[in-house]
Design an enzyme around this catalytic site. Structure first.
Site, PDB file in Angstrom:
ATOM      1  CD  GLU A 114      -2.712  -1.074   2.609  1.00 47.51           C
ATOM      2  OE1 GLU A 114      -3.438  -2.045   2.868  1.00 47.51           O
ATOM      3  OE2 GLU A 114      -2.664  -0.040   3.328  1.00 47.51           O
ATOM      4  CD  GLU A 181      -9.914  -0.526   0.301  1.00 45.91           C
ATOM      5  OE1 GLU A 181     -10.681  -0.670   1.274  1.00 45.91           O
ATOM      6  OE2 GLU A 181      -8.783  -1.051   0.235  1.00 45.91           O
TER       7      GLU A 181
END
Length: 264
Positions: A114, A181
């Protein structure tokens, strides 16, 4: 199901063929997903919340992901298996390589990390050492304390432009998949079109190349609230295998996610 590779997903992107993916944490559910020809599975650090009962993903360790990666690989020998690198397991490129090796030995085909362009050197080092990378942008749950909660990302123009630049930089560094996301569908479409690598979305509209759901949301068994972008396919079908098949079919046909499951 034949053995899936990143080359299959790249070909599907070029052909405009959409694909469904899911998280998985054990051999039994992995076997169920493989029986319905789910091409990609993710051993997500979401296991901290859905399996361990934590409030976020931060307590999850590399050893946790290694254990569950072995379990999933045993149940699904043919999927392209991604494994999350947990919080602070890739703070430096060298640390990332050390921990990624553990996940690859456990059966992963790719690791997911991430962050934005600060990961360029890490992605380069991993790729040069034969570790494929999925780069996760947008709402990155490991940054929950920076974001001040689970909030939609990329709504203003400056942040949207930055995310596009990050995606391009990570692709250039060697990332072979990008996961978006909780970003506006318009931004997800922009990134999907500009990248050559497959883009997987969750809460990012239906224009991405693939979709992913947390397994527990797909079956309506999450202990916490159901995110807007998720759907309980088990409630619709009454059977787990049929629920998985319906999810795969709806993604392939562009039916899911619809407007009701899309962030504006």
């Amino acid at each position: 199901m034949k053995k899936m590779t990143i080359n299959d997903l790249i070909k599907w992107k070029q052909e405009g063929r959409k694909f469904a993916t899911s998280t998985a944490y054990d051999a039994s559910f992995a076997q169920l997903f493989e029986s319905q020809e789910m091409p990609v599975l993710l051993v997500g650090d979401s296991l901290g919340m859905v399996l361990q009962g934590e409030n976020d993903t931060l307590p999850v360790t590399v050893d946790d992901i290694v254990y569950h990666t072995r379990c999933v690989r045993a149940g699904s020998p043919n999927c392209l298996l991604m494994a999350d690198m947990p919080f602070m397991s890739y703070a430096t490129p060298e640390q990332a390589c050390e921990n990624a090796a553990k996940l690859m030995r456990a059966g992963a085909n790719m690791v997911k990390i991430e962050g934005g362009d600060w990961l360029v050197d890490t992605v380069k080092m991993l790729t040069e050492r034969a570790v494929p990378v999925c780069a996760h942008l947008g709402l990155t749950p490991q940054s929950v304390n920076i974001f001040g909660g689970y909030k939609i990302q990329g709504r203003d123009q400056e942040k949207a432009d930055r995310m596009v630049k990050d995606a391009l930089a990570l692709q250039e560094a060697g990332a072979q998949i990008v996961l978006l996301e909780c970003v506006p569908a318009e931004l997800a479409e922009r990134i999907t079109k500009v990248l050559d690598v497959p883009v997987i979305g969750i809460g990012a509209g239906n224009v991405t190349d693939g979709q992913i759901l947390v397994m527990h949301d797909m079956f309506g068994i999450s202990a916490n609230y159901m995110p807007k972008f998720s759907k309980n396919f088990l409630a619709e079908t009454g059977d787990m295998r049929k629920a998985v098949a319906k999810y795969i079919e709806d993604v392939a046909n562009g039916v899911f996610p619809d407007d009701a499951h899309t962030i504006a």
